[in-house]
Design a protein around this motif. Structure first.
Motif, PDB file in Angstrom:
ATOM      1  N   LYS A 156       2.052   1.846  -3.572  1.00  0.00           N
ATOM      2  CA  LYS A 156       0.973   2.189  -4.341  1.00  0.00           C
ATOM      3  C   LYS A 156       0.519   3.619  -4.273  1.00  0.00           C
ATOM      4  O   LYS A 156       0.497   4.337  -5.071  1.00  0.00           O
ATOM      5  CB  LYS A 156      -0.475   1.200  -4.193  1.00  0.00           C
ATOM      6  N   GLU A 182      -6.899   4.936 -10.511  1.00  0.00           N
ATOM      7  CA  GLU A 182      -7.218   4.758  -9.083  1.00  0.00           C
ATOM      8  C   GLU A 182      -7.523   3.148  -9.045  1.00  0.00           C
ATOM      9  O   GLU A 182      -6.869   2.343  -8.366  1.00  0.00           O
ATOM     10  CB  GLU A 182      -7.956   5.505  -8.287  1.00  0.00           C
ATOM     11  N   HIS A 183      -8.345   2.801  -9.866  1.00  0.00           N
ATOM     12  CA  HIS A 183      -8.595   1.334 -10.031  1.00  0.00           C
ATOM     13  C   HIS A 183      -7.594   0.432 -10.438  1.00  0.00           C
ATOM     14  O   HIS A 183      -7.544  -0.775  -9.844  1.00  0.00           O
ATOM     15  CB  HIS A 183      -9.881   1.017 -10.828  1.00  0.00           C
ATOM     16  N   GLU A 220       0.836  -1.283   0.206  1.00  0.00           N
ATOM     17  CA  GLU A 220      -0.127  -0.012   0.058  1.00  0.00           C
ATOM     18  C   GLU A 220       0.854   1.103  -0.123  1.00  0.00           C
ATOM     19  O   GLU A 220       0.503   2.342  -0.854  1.00  0.00           O
ATOM     20  CB  GLU A 220      -1.039   0.136   1.219  1.00  0.00           C
ATOM     21  N   SER A 257      -4.676  -0.089  -7.795  1.00  0.00           N
ATOM     22  CA  SER A 257      -5.408  -0.728  -6.725  1.00  0.00           C
ATOM     23  C   SER A 257      -4.992  -2.187  -6.880  1.00  0.00           C
ATOM     24  O   SER A 257      -4.827  -3.029  -5.804  1.00  0.00           O
ATOM     25  CB  SER A 257      -6.874  -0.689  -6.270  1.00  0.00           C
TER      26      SER A 257
END
Length: 593
Positions: free
Chosen positions: A533, A567-568, A530, A571
């Motif tokens: 990302k 963003e998708h 995370e 993820s």
């Protein structure tokens, strides 16, 4: 029996008393006759009762009969000593000696009966917790006091121990210690051997142990570890307590030799087992059981030395010392073999996705387990030569004044350094430079987390952790720069409206290519994943959103990926696979109205 030999026979069975210039001053003829007759009456009475008659033991109820019997025997003993001094060939002495033999035979029977019938009551736990009361012959050596036979509120084990002590003192004083000790050893040794067998302590030869599969030997080690604390602190301690109590006076050496005869064989077998294990082939998987054995001996060593403190049990202390030393040597050899195994690992196929290498997991789990044995290892590696560590890598706070803590810290730091050097070589196997940095970041993160969440953190210290956490960030930064730099550079800081279409088209292509190249890459650590990302997104998502909203919102056509699409897609990266619903598609053309 020839009269000339009677004196020699008698002195074999008695303890000599100090010489007296005039024996008649102490014992008159009438008093000696009285003592013999009193002894004859009570001894003969019990001779009429069969020893097999369990309904009428001498030591029963209030023990008044037992007290009278023992006092009569002690008086007879004193009389015999004076008779020897007066006339060693007298008929009276022969009669007294005959009575003494009858009495000793009866006491032997009672001694055996008490030991047999109280087998459960005289277990080590009961003995160790018993309130031992005085049960010795009075100062003049001729009378047993009433205090010896107080039983109100006493436990069965207390009563049995008092009876055994009274009989033992009487028999030892009369010169029949060998007969008494023989019975005691026979009964108590069988109990010790049975207890050891119950706890799985076997008498195994080195040949038998050497031939065992590791799984079988490990189960034997577990049984030993489960048994040793109880055996030392309860079984052997209880037996020593009982021996000391029953035979502790007036001859201390009798108690020591008796305890040695009861426990020596079992103790030698118990404490020789670790040495035999240590002699077996040294392989890394045996390390932790070896350290378990070492710790168990170290933890119980003080009690062992206290229990087996006499000269007659010095062989037990020696065996414990040897077993501990051999275990330490075995552990050092296994540490050397472990380091060598790391260095010899020779796989040449890069790990798909750049995840955590099996070598990293194995080595760090192994070292983390080693850290749980910090105290034992500190003793084992003390004064053992250690390769010098680069100060840029690790510097112990205690390096100037070496101590056990710093030595084990440097040993652990060295093993991790050997692993990290090996991982550097593994990283070079990747064709994609970005993936090699991701691989290093993943494995360094695993190392750091394993250290922080185990005793290694306390051993290596916060400075070591901080330095290696920064190394993780360095690897991540290099991964981002190599793997995403084209995406970052595709968005200029001050684009014009005329450039918007070309910039977005170029961005979409670069983003698609980056995602496609990293389709199967993985970051197993959720927190690190995370963070990566978020770091990647922070470098282009805001700029892309600003450009997209400024030049496409409200237009009749929408080109390429929207901010939500980005963003998708982000993820799902670094998870080892990307779901089809969030996969970035090649950039669209402008739609015609």
């Amino acid at each position: 029996m020839p009269k000339m030999g009677l004196k020699n026979l008698f002195f074999f069975k008695t303890s000599p008393s100090p010489p007296s210039s005039s024996p008649t001053r102490t014992f008159s003829d009438s008093l000696m006759d009285q003592n013999i007759e009193t002894a004859r009456a009570i001894i003969s009475k019990w001779e009429l009762i069969s020893p097999s008659d369990q309904a009428a033991p001498l030591f029963s109820n209030t023990r008044q009969e037992a007290k009278q019997y023992l006092n009569a025997v002690m008086s007879l003993q004193s009389t015999m000593q004076h008779l020897v001094a007066l006339d060693s060939s007298s008929d009276t002495l022969i009669q007294a000696h005959f009575l003494m033999q009858l009495a000793m035979k009866r006491l032997q029977t009672e001694f055996y009966r008490i030991l047999t019938q109280n087998r459960d009551n005289l277990d080590p736990e009961s003995v160790a917790s018993t309130d031992h009361r005085s049960s010795s012959v009075s100062d003049d050596g001729t009378d047993f006091s009433d205090d010896e036979f107080r039983f109100a509120g006493d436990s069965v084990s207390t009563v049995a121990m008092a009876d055994l002590k009274a009989i033992a003192e009487c028999m030892v004083s009369a010169g029949y210690s060998k007969e008494c000790v023989k019975i005691y050893i026979l009964m108590r040794k069988s109990m010790v051997d049975e207890a050891l067998y119950h706890f799985g302590v076997e008498r195994l030869t080195f040949s038998q142990i050497q031939k065992m599969d590791w799984e079988v030997l490990e189960s034997k080690i577990k049984s030993w570890l489960n048994a040793v604390r109880f055996v030392v602190r309860t079984l052997f301690h209880g037996e020593k307590t009982l021996c000391d109590y029953v035979f502790g006076s007036p001859e201390r050496k009798i108690a020591e030799s008796c305890f040695a005869a009861v426990c020596r064989e079992g103790a030698e077998s118990l404490f020789a087992f670790p040495e035999k294990v240590a002699k077996c082939k040294k392989t890394p998987e045996k390390m932790f059981r070896t350290l378990d054995l070492y710790e168990a001996i170290s933890d119980n060593r003080q009690q062992i030395e206290s229990i087996f403190s006499s000269e007659s049990t010095s062989c037990i202390r020696s065996q414990v010392t040897v077993s501990r030393a051999r275990l330490g040597e075995a552990a050092r050899t296994m540490l050397i073999n472990f380091e060598s195994a790391i260095q010899k690992e020779s796989s040449k196929i890069p790990l798909p996705g750049g995840g955590i290498h099996p070598l990293t997991r194995y080595v760090m789990n192994y070292i983390a387990f080693l850290a749980d044995y910090g105290d034992a290892l500190a003793e084992i590696v003390a004064d053992w030569p250690q390769n010098s560590l680069p100060e840029s890598y690790y510097r112990s706070p205690d390096r100037e004044g070496k101590n056990r803590s710093s030595e084990i810290a440097e040993r652990m730091a060295w093993l991790i350094l050997v692993l990290l050097c090996k991982l550097d070589g593994k990283a070079e196997l990747y064709k994609e430079v970005a993936l090699s940095y991701l691989f290093l970041a993943n494995n360094m993160q695993y190392v750091v987390v394993k250290v922080r969440n185990s005793n290694l953190g306390f051993i290596l210290g916060e400075d070591w952790l901080t330095k290696h956490e920064l190394k993780v960030k360095e690897y991540v930064s290099k991964y981002e720069h190599v793997g995403w730099n084209k995406v970052f550079l595709s968005l200029p800081e001050t684009p014009t409206a005329e450039q918007a279409r070309a910039i977005l088209e170029c961005f979409d292509v670069a983003f698609h290519d980056a995602c496609k190249a990293q389709f199967s890459w993985v970051v197993p650590d959720p927190k690190l994943r995370e963070e990566i990302k978020a770091s990647i997104a922070s470098k282009f998502v805001p700029s892309h959103r600003e450009l997209f909203e400024k030049y496409q919102v409200g237009s009749e056509t929408v080109f390429g990926l929207t901010p939500d699409d980005l963003e998708h897609s982000l993820s799902d990266i670094l998870s080892g696979s990307v779901s089809s619903s969030h996969s970035p598609s090649p950039p669209h053309r402008f739609k015609r109205p």
